[in-house]
Design an enzyme around this catalytic site. Structure first.
Site, PDB file in Angstrom:
ATOM      1  CB  SER A 143     -44.115  27.458 -27.678  1.00  0.00           C
ATOM      2  OG  SER A 143     -45.114  26.513 -27.350  1.00  0.00           O
ATOM      3  CE1 TYR A 155     -41.138  25.711 -23.378  1.00  0.00           C
ATOM      4  CE2 TYR A 155     -43.435  25.640 -24.045  1.00  0.00           C
ATOM      5  CZ  TYR A 155     -42.094  25.500 -24.350  1.00  0.00           C
ATOM      6  OH  TYR A 155     -41.712  25.155 -25.628  1.00  0.00           O
TER       7      TYR A 155
HETATM    8  P1  NAD Z   1     -34.494  19.771 -27.220  1.00  0.00           P
HETATM    9  O1  NAD Z   1     -34.620  19.579 -25.743  1.00  0.00           O
HETATM   10  O2  NAD Z   1     -34.467  18.569 -28.108  1.00  0.00           O
HETATM   11  O3  NAD Z   1     -33.226  20.700 -27.555  1.00  0.00           O
HETATM   12  C1  NAD Z   1     -32.983  21.884 -26.839  1.00  0.00           C
HETATM   13  C2  NAD Z   1     -31.507  22.224 -26.943  1.00  0.00           C
HETATM   14  O4  NAD Z   1     -31.288  23.450 -26.196  1.00  0.00           O
HETATM   15  C3  NAD Z   1     -30.583  21.153 -26.336  1.00  0.00           C
HETATM   16  O5  NAD Z   1     -29.539  20.852 -27.249  1.00  0.00           O
HETATM   17  C4  NAD Z   1     -30.049  21.824 -25.073  1.00  0.00           C
HETATM   18  O6  NAD Z   1     -28.728  21.403 -24.726  1.00  0.00           O
HETATM   19  C5  NAD Z   1     -30.080  23.291 -25.478  1.00  0.00           C
HETATM   20  N1  NAD Z   1     -30.042  24.187 -24.318  1.00  0.00           N
HETATM   21  C6  NAD Z   1     -30.741  24.089 -23.169  1.00  0.00           C
HETATM   22  N2  NAD Z   1     -30.393  25.081 -22.322  1.00  0.00           N
HETATM   23  C7  NAD Z   1     -29.464  25.832 -22.975  1.00  0.00           C
HETATM   24  C8  NAD Z   1     -28.732  26.995 -22.623  1.00  0.00           C
HETATM   25  N3  NAD Z   1     -28.867  27.584 -21.421  1.00  0.00           N
HETATM   26  N4  NAD Z   1     -27.871  27.517 -23.532  1.00  0.00           N
HETATM   27  C9  NAD Z   1     -27.702  26.925 -24.742  1.00  0.00           C
HETATM   28  N5  NAD Z   1     -28.360  25.810 -25.120  1.00  0.00           N
HETATM   29  C10 NAD Z   1     -29.235  25.269 -24.237  1.00  0.00           C
HETATM   30  O7  NAD Z   1     -35.743  20.708 -27.603  1.00  0.00           O
HETATM   31  P2  NAD Z   1     -36.503  20.980 -28.976  1.00  0.00           P
HETATM   32  O8  NAD Z   1     -37.828  20.289 -28.912  1.00  0.00           O
HETATM   33  O9  NAD Z   1     -35.618  20.783 -30.141  1.00  0.00           O
HETATM   34  O10 NAD Z   1     -36.838  22.532 -28.759  1.00  0.00           O
HETATM   35  C11 NAD Z   1     -36.222  23.564 -29.488  1.00  0.00           C
HETATM   36  C12 NAD Z   1     -37.060  24.826 -29.254  1.00  0.00           C
HETATM   37  O11 NAD Z   1     -38.401  24.610 -29.721  1.00  0.00           O
HETATM   38  C13 NAD Z   1     -37.197  25.222 -27.778  1.00  0.00           C
HETATM   39  O12 NAD Z   1     -37.120  26.633 -27.648  1.00  0.00           O
HETATM   40  C14 NAD Z   1     -38.586  24.745 -27.417  1.00  0.00           C
HETATM   41  O13 NAD Z   1     -39.156  25.462 -26.346  1.00  0.00           O
HETATM   42  C15 NAD Z   1     -39.319  24.982 -28.716  1.00  0.00           C
HETATM   43  N6  NAD Z   1     -40.540  24.201 -28.870  1.00  0.00           N
HETATM   44  C16 NAD Z   1     -40.521  22.833 -28.847  1.00  0.00           C
HETATM   45  C17 NAD Z   1     -41.720  22.126 -28.998  1.00  0.00           C
HETATM   46  C18 NAD Z   1     -41.771  20.626 -28.999  1.00  0.00           C
HETATM   47  O14 NAD Z   1     -42.878  20.069 -28.958  1.00  0.00           O
HETATM   48  N7  NAD Z   1     -40.656  19.915 -29.067  1.00  0.00           N
HETATM   49  C19 NAD Z   1     -42.923  22.828 -29.157  1.00  0.00           C
HETATM   50  C20 NAD Z   1     -42.895  24.223 -29.182  1.00  0.00           C
HETATM   51  C21 NAD Z   1     -41.709  24.900 -29.045  1.00  0.00           C
END
Ligand code: NAD
Length: 262
Positions: A143, A155
């Site tokens: 991120s 985070y």
């Molecule tokens: P999301 O919440 O839509 O999806 C996350 C997924 O991870 C879910 O399906 C959840 O069930 C799964 N998950 C959670 N804990 C888990 C575990 N212990 N084992 C296996 N699966 C697990 O989130 P997203 O926005 O699609 O994020 C995906 C990645 O991108 C994450 O690592 C997040 O930190 C990163 N990210 C997101 C953003 C944003 O703005 N959305 C920004 C920067 C980074």
């Protein structure tokens, strides 16, 4: 360059792929002829079915990324069923927007376990099969919070840790032909941002692109890093944030100054 000339690994494992960006990466790979191993703690069947319905190939894997033995079982399932693994996307992650002194110890532990220990266990678990498959590409979803100061300590520390872990693994796994890069999304429109409308609205003022990112804009970068179009990239940080990190500060200062540069 035309899309049909791009080559992807035959088999790719994606964690956290039941929803959000992970599901998008999975569908995009499935549409390109990759067998996608869809892993999550949540139900993976809808994503697996949608890939198959579209003519692709996929398998579902119940995997909690904090569980090292479960990683070993998942990799064995893939070795038995597919015989190879050329890509891993460590995408599973959680966010808790809590200020420093408001962060309970349990939240600190949980976020670090999922966002940092998970990818560590994962890379250790897949490395042998990737080596036996002739090498591969690992994409760790960090991120921008892993590149700059971010108010929420758990985070930010987990994502900074993942930035460093990616570089460490890139050095160690190069001899097996395994590349490791990290992707650093800014604010992307997924369920991860649920309940943070005020925060998101305020953040928009620091994004030169003046909007949130779309999940498919992150998928494009993940596809590139998995493909044969990035064979000399390893240990790299790829920021995908509409200019927030590079220009957010002066973007906001200029907006606040209302165009008055005196
Ligand atoms: P999301 O919440 O839509 O999806 C996350 C997924 O991870 C879910 O399906 C959840 O069930 C799964 N998950 C959670 N804990 C888990 C575990 N212990 N084992 C296996 N699966 C697990 O989130 P997203 O926005 O699609 O994020 C995906 C990645 O991108 C994450 O690592 C997040 O930190 C990163 N990210 C997101 C953003 C944003 O703005 N959305 C920004 C920067 C980074």
């Amino acid at each position: 360059m035309s899309e049909e000339l791009v080559r992807y690994p035959g088999v790719v494992l994606i964690t956290g792929a039941a929803s959000g960006m992970g599901a998008g990466h999975a569908r995009a790979l499935g549409a390109r002829g990759v067998h996608v191993c869809v892993a999550d703690v949540a139900d993976t069947a809808p994503v697996v079915d949608s890939i198959r319905d579209a003519g692709g190939s996929a398998s579902g894997h119940a995997l909690d990324v904090t569980d090292a033995p479960a990683w070993a079982r998942t990799v064995e399932e893939i070795r038995t069923a597919q015989g190879e693994l050329g890509g891993l996307v460590n995408n599973a992650g959680i966010s808790r927007r809590l200020e420093f002194l408001d962060t309970p110890d349990e939240v600190w532990d949980q976020v670090l376990r999922i966002n940092l220990s998970g990818p560590f266990y994962g890379m250790k678990a897949v490395a042998g099969l990737m080596r036996d498959s002739g090498g591969g590409s690992i994409v760790n979803i960090s991120s921008i919070s892993g590149q700059i100061g971010y108010f929420s300590p758990a985070y930010s520390s987990s994502k900074w840790g993942l930035t460093g872990l990616s570089k460490s693994a890139a050095g160690s796994l190069a001899e097996w032909g395994i590349r490791v890069n990290s992707v650093h999304p800014g604010l992307v429109d997924t369920a991860l941002l649920d309940g943070s409308d005020t925060f998101v609205q305020a953040a928009l003022g620091s994004i030169p692109a003046a909007r949130l990112g779309r999940p498919d804009e992150i998928t494009d970068v993940v596809l590139h890093l998995l493909s044969d179009r990035s064979t000399y990239m390893t240990g790299s940080e790829v920021t995908v944030d509409g200019g927030l990190v590079s220009n957010g500060l002066y973007h906001r200062i200029l907006a606040d100054a209302g165009g008055d540069l005196s």
